[in-house]
Write a protein that holds these residues in place. Sequence first.
Motif, PDB file in Angstrom:
ATOM      1  N   GLY A 246       0.815  -1.205   0.000  1.00 50.56           N
ATOM      2  CA  GLY A 246       0.000   0.000   0.000  1.00 50.56           C
ATOM      3  C   GLY A 246       0.848   1.255   0.000  1.00 50.56           C
ATOM      4  N   MET A 247       1.919   1.241   0.776  1.00 48.68           N
ATOM      5  CA  MET A 247       2.865   2.343   0.865  1.00 48.68           C
ATOM      6  C   MET A 247       4.193   1.775   1.314  1.00 48.68           C
ATOM      7  N   ALA A 248       5.292   2.383   0.873  1.00 46.71           N
ATOM      8  CA  ALA A 248       6.617   1.984   1.345  1.00 46.71           C
ATOM      9  C   ALA A 248       7.477   3.222   1.491  1.00 46.71           C
ATOM     10  N   GLY A 249       8.156   3.313   2.630  1.00 48.58           N
ATOM     11  CA  GLY A 249       9.058   4.422   2.883  1.00 48.58           C
ATOM     12  C   GLY A 249      10.403   3.893   3.332  1.00 48.58           C
ATOM     13  N   LEU A 250      11.459   4.553   2.927  1.00 49.77           N
ATOM     14  CA  LEU A 250      12.823   4.130   3.220  1.00 49.77           C
ATOM     15  C   LEU A 250      13.560   5.257   3.910  1.00 49.77           C
ATOM     16  N   ILE A 251      14.192   4.948   5.038  1.00 51.12           N
ATOM     17  CA  ILE A 251      14.986   5.954   5.720  1.00 51.12           C
ATOM     18  C   ILE A 251      16.300   6.145   4.967  1.00 51.12           C
ATOM     19  N   GLY A 252      16.775   7.378   4.889  1.00 52.23           N
ATOM     20  CA  GLY A 252      18.044   7.601   4.212  1.00 52.23           C
ATOM     21  C   GLY A 252      18.128   8.978   3.601  1.00 52.23           C
ATOM     22  N   SER A 253      19.241   9.247   2.981  1.00 56.31           N
ATOM     23  CA  SER A 253      19.507  10.542   2.365  1.00 56.31           C
ATOM     24  C   SER A 253      19.136  10.513   0.895  1.00 56.31           C
ATOM     25  N   ALA A 254      19.173  11.687   0.265  1.00 51.39           N
ATOM     26  CA  ALA A 254      18.943  11.759  -1.177  1.00 51.39           C
ATOM     27  C   ALA A 254      20.013  10.969  -1.927  1.00 51.39           C
ATOM     28  N   THR A 255      21.247  10.986  -1.418  1.00 52.66           N
ATOM     29  CA  THR A 255      22.327  10.233  -2.056  1.00 52.66           C
ATOM     30  C   THR A 255      22.049   8.732  -1.993  1.00 52.66           C
ATOM     31  N   LYS A 256      21.622   8.247  -0.832  1.00 55.84           N
ATOM     32  CA  LYS A 256      21.281   6.832  -0.698  1.00 55.84           C
ATOM     33  C   LYS A 256      20.170   6.461  -1.668  1.00 55.84           C
ATOM     34  N   TRP A 257      19.142   7.318  -1.784  1.00 57.58           N
ATOM     35  CA  TRP A 257      18.028   6.983  -2.655  1.00 57.58           C
ATOM     36  C   TRP A 257      18.446   6.982  -4.130  1.00 57.58           C
ATOM     37  N   ALA A 258      19.320   7.882  -4.517  1.00 60.87           N
ATOM     38  CA  ALA A 258      19.795   7.883  -5.908  1.00 60.87           C
ATOM     39  C   ALA A 258      20.518   6.577  -6.226  1.00 60.87           C
ATOM     40  N   ARG A 259      21.315   6.087  -5.283  1.00 66.52           N
ATOM     41  CA  ARG A 259      22.009   4.825  -5.461  1.00 66.52           C
ATOM     42  C   ARG A 259      21.015   3.663  -5.525  1.00 66.52           C
ATOM     43  N   PHE A 260      20.026   3.690  -4.643  1.00 68.82           N
ATOM     44  CA  PHE A 260      19.019   2.629  -4.619  1.00 68.82           C
ATOM     45  C   PHE A 260      18.195   2.628  -5.910  1.00 68.82           C
ATOM     46  N   ARG A 261      17.838   3.795  -6.398  1.00 67.29           N
ATOM     47  CA  ARG A 261      17.049   3.869  -7.641  1.00 67.29           C
ATOM     48  C   ARG A 261      17.795   3.175  -8.777  1.00 67.29           C
ATOM     49  N   SER A 262      19.079   3.470  -8.869  1.00 66.34           N
ATOM     50  CA  SER A 262      19.884   2.882  -9.934  1.00 66.34           C
ATOM     51  C   SER A 262      19.939   1.362  -9.802  1.00 66.34           C
ATOM     52  N   ARG A 263      20.110   0.876  -8.575  1.00 68.06           N
ATOM     53  CA  ARG A 263      20.218  -0.572  -8.373  1.00 68.06           C
ATOM     54  C   ARG A 263      18.866  -1.265  -8.567  1.00 68.06           C
ATOM     55  N   LEU A 264      17.809  -0.633  -8.127  1.00 70.85           N
ATOM     56  CA  LEU A 264      16.481  -1.236  -8.310  1.00 70.85           C
ATOM     57  C   LEU A 264      16.114  -1.287  -9.793  1.00 70.85           C
ATOM     58  N   LYS A 265      16.505  -0.274 -10.540  1.00 69.12           N
ATOM     59  CA  LYS A 265      16.252  -0.285 -11.972  1.00 69.12           C
ATOM     60  C   LYS A 265      17.052  -1.398 -12.639  1.00 69.12           C
ATOM     61  N   ALA A 266      18.300  -1.592 -12.179  1.00 67.57           N
ATOM     62  CA  ALA A 266      19.117  -2.678 -12.728  1.00 67.57           C
ATOM     63  C   ALA A 266      18.532  -4.044 -12.408  1.00 67.57           C
ATOM     64  N   LEU A 267      17.749  -4.122 -11.329  1.00 62.10           N
ATOM     65  CA  LEU A 267      17.093  -5.379 -10.946  1.00 62.10           C
ATOM     66  C   LEU A 267      15.799  -5.613 -11.720  1.00 62.10           C
ATOM     67  N   GLY A 268      15.453  -4.682 -12.605  1.00 62.33           N
ATOM     68  CA  GLY A 268      14.320  -4.898 -13.492  1.00 62.33           C
ATOM     69  C   GLY A 268      13.054  -4.141 -13.154  1.00 62.33           C
ATOM     70  N   HIS A 269      13.117  -3.229 -12.188  1.00 66.03           N
ATOM     71  CA  HIS A 269      11.915  -2.494 -11.809  1.00 66.03           C
ATOM     72  C   HIS A 269      11.780  -1.214 -12.625  1.00 66.03           C
ATOM     73  N   ALA A 270      10.564  -0.926 -13.051  1.00 64.62           N
ATOM     74  CA  ALA A 270      10.312   0.266 -13.848  1.00 64.62           C
ATOM     75  C   ALA A 270      10.331   1.509 -12.982  1.00 64.62           C
ATOM     76  N   ASP A 271      10.609   2.654 -13.602  1.00 64.36           N
ATOM     77  CA  ASP A 271      10.686   3.909 -12.866  1.00 64.36           C
ATOM     78  C   ASP A 271       9.391   4.195 -12.104  1.00 64.36           C
ATOM     79  N   GLY A 272       8.251   3.940 -12.756  1.00 62.65           N
ATOM     80  CA  GLY A 272       6.973   4.219 -12.115  1.00 62.65           C
ATOM     81  C   GLY A 272       6.774   3.433 -10.832  1.00 62.65           C
ATOM     82  N   GLN A 273       7.238   2.193 -10.826  1.00 62.71           N
ATOM     83  CA  GLN A 273       7.132   1.375  -9.616  1.00 62.71           C
ATOM     84  C   GLN A 273       8.107   1.854  -8.543  1.00 62.71           C
ATOM     85  N   ILE A 274       9.331   2.125  -8.958  1.00 63.88           N
ATOM     86  CA  ILE A 274      10.346   2.590  -7.997  1.00 63.88           C
ATOM     87  C   ILE A 274       9.884   3.878  -7.330  1.00 63.88           C
ATOM     88  N   ASP A 275       9.222   4.743  -8.089  1.00 58.30           N
ATOM     89  CA  ASP A 275       8.767   6.023  -7.550  1.00 58.30           C
ATOM     90  C   ASP A 275       7.733   5.863  -6.440  1.00 58.30           C
TER      91      ASP A 275
END
Length: 316
Positions: A246-275
């Motif tokens: 329903g909702m997901a939140g992650l503790i961390g900085s903008a730098t951490k999230w930028a790194r996570f976005r890149s890795r999650l995309k590499a794992l096959g998740h679409a931008d819309g889902q990652i967002d």
Amino acid sequence: MSFDRETLTRAVAEHGAVARVVVAEVKGSAPREEGAAMLVWAGGQSGTIGGGALEYEAAAKARDMLADGGDDRLDRMPLGPALNQCCGGAVVLLSEVWGAERLATLGDGTVIARPLPGTTGEMPLSVRRILNRARGEGFRPVPRILHGWMVEPVTAPMRDIWIWGAGHVGRALVSVLAPLPGLRLTWIDTDAARFPDVPEGVVRKIAANPADLVPDAPGHAEHLVLTFSHALDLEICHRLLGHGFGMAGLIGSATKWARFRSRLKALGHADGQIDRIRCPIGDPSLGKHPQAIAVGVATEVLKAKTAQNSQKERAG
């Protein structure tokens, strides 16, 4: 607000007969809303109907009821003239004595309806219709007086919140969220030793790899990810994106999230889902103390009530 049967049952088991004082009706400005309640016994009380002179007076009357074995009572109290409070409104307080025998009459319904002191006759058709809708449709009415009867929905978890991590922030967050009504908390970490005393009603789950527990979460659950490990945080986010939430939140900085976005995309998740994952969570302006972070995150949780749940609480 609602009728908290579990808390009342625990209080009766611990203290014997207790008085429950509920705000049954509000006119104008008042410290609390209809349905706000407190429990009172000889040596203490829990909950609040707003504090101040109103609560002090109501608690004293409730203790007199308990001491004298008095009947339930209904008090109409103008806050200004009677109690010199600045709210300016008026409230109707229903005070009832509850013991084990009376609790046994409640049954397992999702709505509690009973006549007010002095009301006689059969249950009104309007109240009967509410009970029928509650049984047949899952309808949850707002607490109110209806044709001489008090009608209240029974407290039930409206939202499942999974908290991943029992570190300092996780502990602070659970301490803030656990007392709130309508939330069912599930708290996950790798080892029992990482948990402090777990508040009553909070479900504790332990797994060597907590991410393995993602399939156990309801698809509508809301998740707050704040473990001790960035790698574990990433794995939980990855699995949540594959599982649904329903909702997901992650503790961390903008730098951490930028790194996570890149890795999650590499794992096959679409931008819309990652967002759909929010990061950072909380309110950075409050500071980095665990309790300050918890207050910010808890505020977001409370503001994130779905329109569906809000509508259910207002309906009727």
